[in-house]
Design a protein around this motif. Structure first.
Motif, PDB file in Angstrom:
ATOM      1  N   LEU A  49       0.827  -1.203   0.000  1.00 21.33           N
ATOM      2  CA  LEU A  49       0.000   0.000   0.000  1.00 21.33           C
ATOM      3  C   LEU A  49       0.866   1.259   0.000  1.00 21.33           C
ATOM      4  O   LEU A  49       0.604   2.205  -0.751  1.00 21.33           O
ATOM      5  N   LEU A  50       1.915   1.265   0.813  1.00 25.78           N
ATOM      6  CA  LEU A  50       2.800   2.427   0.870  1.00 25.78           C
ATOM      7  C   LEU A  50       3.525   2.635  -0.464  1.00 25.78           C
ATOM      8  O   LEU A  50       3.686   3.776  -0.926  1.00 25.78           O
ATOM      9  N   GLY A  51       3.955   1.544  -1.088  1.00 24.63           N
ATOM     10  CA  GLY A  51       4.647   1.651  -2.365  1.00 24.63           C
ATOM     11  C   GLY A  51       3.756   2.235  -3.449  1.00 24.63           C
ATOM     12  O   GLY A  51       4.171   3.119  -4.211  1.00 24.63           O
ATOM     13  N   ALA A  52       2.526   1.752  -3.518  1.00 26.64           N
ATOM     14  CA  ALA A  52       1.588   2.235  -4.534  1.00 26.64           C
ATOM     15  C   ALA A  52       1.189   3.689  -4.273  1.00 26.64           C
ATOM     16  O   ALA A  52       1.135   4.508  -5.197  1.00 26.64           O
ATOM     17  N   LEU A  53       0.911   4.007  -3.018  1.00 22.83           N
ATOM     18  CA  LEU A  53       0.522   5.378  -2.682  1.00 22.83           C
ATOM     19  C   LEU A  53       1.660   6.358  -2.940  1.00 22.83           C
ATOM     20  O   LEU A  53       1.428   7.482  -3.396  1.00 22.83           O
ATOM     21  N   THR A  54       2.876   5.947  -2.634  1.00 27.48           N
ATOM     22  CA  THR A  54       4.027   6.821  -2.858  1.00 27.48           C
ATOM     23  C   THR A  54       4.224   7.103  -4.336  1.00 27.48           C
ATOM     24  O   THR A  54       4.494   8.251  -4.731  1.00 27.48           O
ATOM     25  N   TYR A  55       4.061   6.077  -5.173  1.00 30.91           N
ATOM     26  CA  TYR A  55       4.206   6.330  -6.604  1.00 30.91           C
ATOM     27  C   TYR A  55       3.117   7.278  -7.094  1.00 30.91           C
ATOM     28  O   TYR A  55       3.387   8.192  -7.879  1.00 30.91           O
ATOM     29  N   ASN A  56       1.890   7.065  -6.636  1.00 31.96           N
ATOM     30  CA  ASN A  56       0.795   7.947  -7.047  1.00 31.96           C
ATOM     31  C   ASN A  56       1.039   9.382  -6.597  1.00 31.96           C
ATOM     32  O   ASN A  56       0.578  10.332  -7.243  1.00 31.96           O
ATOM     33  N   LEU A  57       1.786   9.551  -5.515  1.00 30.44           N
ATOM     34  CA  LEU A  57       2.077  10.883  -4.998  1.00 30.44           C
ATOM     35  C   LEU A  57       3.049  11.644  -5.895  1.00 30.44           C
ATOM     36  O   LEU A  57       2.965  12.869  -6.026  1.00 30.44           O
ATOM     37  N   ILE A  58       3.970  10.917  -6.528  1.00 29.94           N
ATOM     38  CA  ILE A  58       5.016  11.591  -7.299  1.00 29.94           C
ATOM     39  C   ILE A  58       4.804  11.541  -8.809  1.00 29.94           C
ATOM     40  O   ILE A  58       5.516  12.218  -9.555  1.00 29.94           O
ATOM     41  N   LYS A  59       3.842  10.766  -9.291  1.00 29.55           N
ATOM     42  CA  LYS A  59       3.674  10.669 -10.738  1.00 29.55           C
ATOM     43  C   LYS A  59       3.161  11.989 -11.305  1.00 29.55           C
ATOM     44  O   LYS A  59       2.555  12.798 -10.598  1.00 29.55           O
ATOM     45  N   THR A  60       3.369  12.192 -12.597  1.00 30.50           N
ATOM     46  CA  THR A  60       3.012  13.452 -13.231  1.00 30.50           C
ATOM     47  C   THR A  60       1.989  13.225 -14.357  1.00 30.50           C
ATOM     48  O   THR A  60       2.367  13.038 -15.524  1.00 30.50           O
ATOM     49  N   PRO A  61       0.709  13.221 -14.028  1.00 33.31           N
ATOM     50  CA  PRO A  61      -0.321  12.995 -15.049  1.00 33.31           C
ATOM     51  C   PRO A  61      -0.400  14.109 -16.068  1.00 33.31           C
ATOM     52  O   PRO A  61      -1.011  13.957 -17.119  1.00 33.31           O
ATOM     53  N   GLU A  62       0.244  15.263 -15.799  1.00 38.05           N
ATOM     54  CA  GLU A  62       0.191  16.369 -16.730  1.00 38.05           C
ATOM     55  C   GLU A  62       0.782  16.002 -18.090  1.00 38.05           C
ATOM     56  O   GLU A  62       0.460  16.609 -19.093  1.00 38.05           O
ATOM     57  N   LYS A  63       1.651  14.992 -18.119  1.00 35.29           N
ATOM     58  CA  LYS A  63       2.272  14.583 -19.378  1.00 35.29           C
ATOM     59  C   LYS A  63       1.219  14.143 -20.393  1.00 35.29           C
ATOM     60  O   LYS A  63       1.369  14.365 -21.577  1.00 35.29           O
ATOM     61  N   ASP A  64       0.146  13.521 -19.906  1.00 36.34           N
ATOM     62  CA  ASP A  64      -0.905  13.075 -20.816  1.00 36.34           C
ATOM     63  C   ASP A  64      -1.523  14.249 -21.539  1.00 36.34           C
ATOM     64  O   ASP A  64      -1.828  14.194 -22.719  1.00 36.34           O
ATOM     65  N   LYS A  65      -1.740  15.349 -20.801  1.00 35.24           N
ATOM     66  CA  LYS A  65      -2.372  16.509 -21.392  1.00 35.24           C
ATOM     67  C   LYS A  65      -1.457  17.167 -22.417  1.00 35.24           C
ATOM     68  O   LYS A  65      -1.882  17.669 -23.444  1.00 35.24           O
ATOM     69  N   LEU A  66      -0.136  17.167 -22.127  1.00 37.74           N
ATOM     70  CA  LEU A  66       0.800  17.804 -23.027  1.00 37.74           C
ATOM     71  C   LEU A  66       0.907  17.081 -24.358  1.00 37.74           C
ATOM     72  O   LEU A  66       1.233  17.668 -25.392  1.00 37.74           O
ATOM     73  N   LYS A  67       0.607  15.779 -24.354  1.00 36.04           N
ATOM     74  CA  LYS A  67       0.732  14.986 -25.578  1.00 36.04           C
ATOM     75  C   LYS A  67      -0.449  15.199 -26.518  1.00 36.04           C
ATOM     76  O   LYS A  67      -0.402  14.864 -27.682  1.00 36.04           O
ATOM     77  N   LYS A  68      -1.562  15.733 -25.997  1.00 31.33           N
ATOM     78  CA  LYS A  68      -2.766  15.871 -26.802  1.00 31.33           C
ATOM     79  C   LYS A  68      -2.670  17.072 -27.737  1.00 31.33           C
ATOM     80  O   LYS A  68      -2.007  18.045 -27.440  1.00 31.33           O
TER      81      LYS A  68
END
Length: 246
Positions: free
Chosen positions: A227-246
């Motif tokens: 749970l800590l591993g998954a939550l930590t990754y979700n904390l640092i990921k950058t979903p903004e990249k998806d928007k920039l690709k559009k």
């Protein structure tokens, strides 16, 4: 096919119950895949432990490689069918993060535990293992020390797995990467806690051979670490990249 015809087809499917039956069949197939995968993982990994204890020709690095390579092969073989969890901690964590349907959790966990028990029973019958040749996981030192190692190694496993499943991740090397992480985890935690990272992997041998020393460590540790591993990754990921690709 027009949208109206498609709607009529879906309505007829629901009325006849065929869609529901198909859905149940798919869930059953996924659970079976998880059972088979868990069986093969526990059998191969624990078999290397038994062979090392009985004959001494596998070596500790060999055990690490067996666990990692087996995970790798199974991910590529059935990952597209069931997701290749093989681990109740993974299933529960993905459910908490709303990445896995909650109605399938009981079947997955049952498949994991049953697969581990059957693999452990197979090894016990094949090799006639004694208590000294126990192929489960028990703390080599204190329970707290092993608990911390289980949390850290499972954290690393889920942290990497979540990163590889990200839309912004590179390439299709998920199976290789996860397999390598397992190898590293077993190298660093094997001598301390046995590097379970998986409640089912520990529960199966414990039930078959009746050895439950520190078993709570291998239930609490993987769940917390995952749970800590998954939550930590979700904390640092950058979903903004998806928007920039559009």
């Amino acid at each position: 096919m027009s949208s109206s015809n498609l709607a009529k087809l879906e309505e007829a499917c629901v009325e006849s119950g065929s869609c529901e039956s198909s859905g149940m069949l798919q869930i059953a197939q996924k659970a079976l895949a998880e059972l088979i995968g868990t069986y093969l993982l526990v059998f191969a990994g624990c078999c290397s432990v038994v062979l090392e204890k009985q004959h001494g020709n596998i070596t500790f690095p060999g055990i690490c490689l067996v666990w990692g390579f087996t995970v790798m092969f199974l991910i590529y073989t059935i990952g597209h069918i069931s997701g290749a969890h093989f681990n109740p901690a993974v299933t529960v964590t993905l459910t908490i993060l709303r990445k896995f349907p909650s109605n399938e959790v009981p079947l997955y966990i049952a498949a994991h535990v049953l697969g581990s028990i059957l693999a452990s029973l197979s090894l016990y019958l094949l090799f006639g293992t004694t208590e000294k040749e126990f192929f489960g996981t028990v703390p080599s030192g204190s329970n707290i020390q092993s608990l911390i190692f289980e949390i850290i190694t499972t954290f690393l496993l889920l942290f990497v797995a979540c990163g590889l499943s990200d839309k912004n991740a590179f390439g299709q090397l998920g199976g290789i990467s996860v397999g390598l992480v397992v190898i590293v985890d077993v190298f660093i935690a094997g001598p301390v806690s046995g590097a379970s990272m998986n409640p089912a992997r520990t529960i199966g041998p414990a039930i078959v051979m009746g050895i439950y020393k520190g078993i709570w460590v291998y239930i609490v540790g993987p769940f917390v670490g995952a749970l800590l591993g998954a939550l930590t990754y979700n904390l640092i990921k950058t979903p903004e990249k998806d928007k920039l690709k559009k």
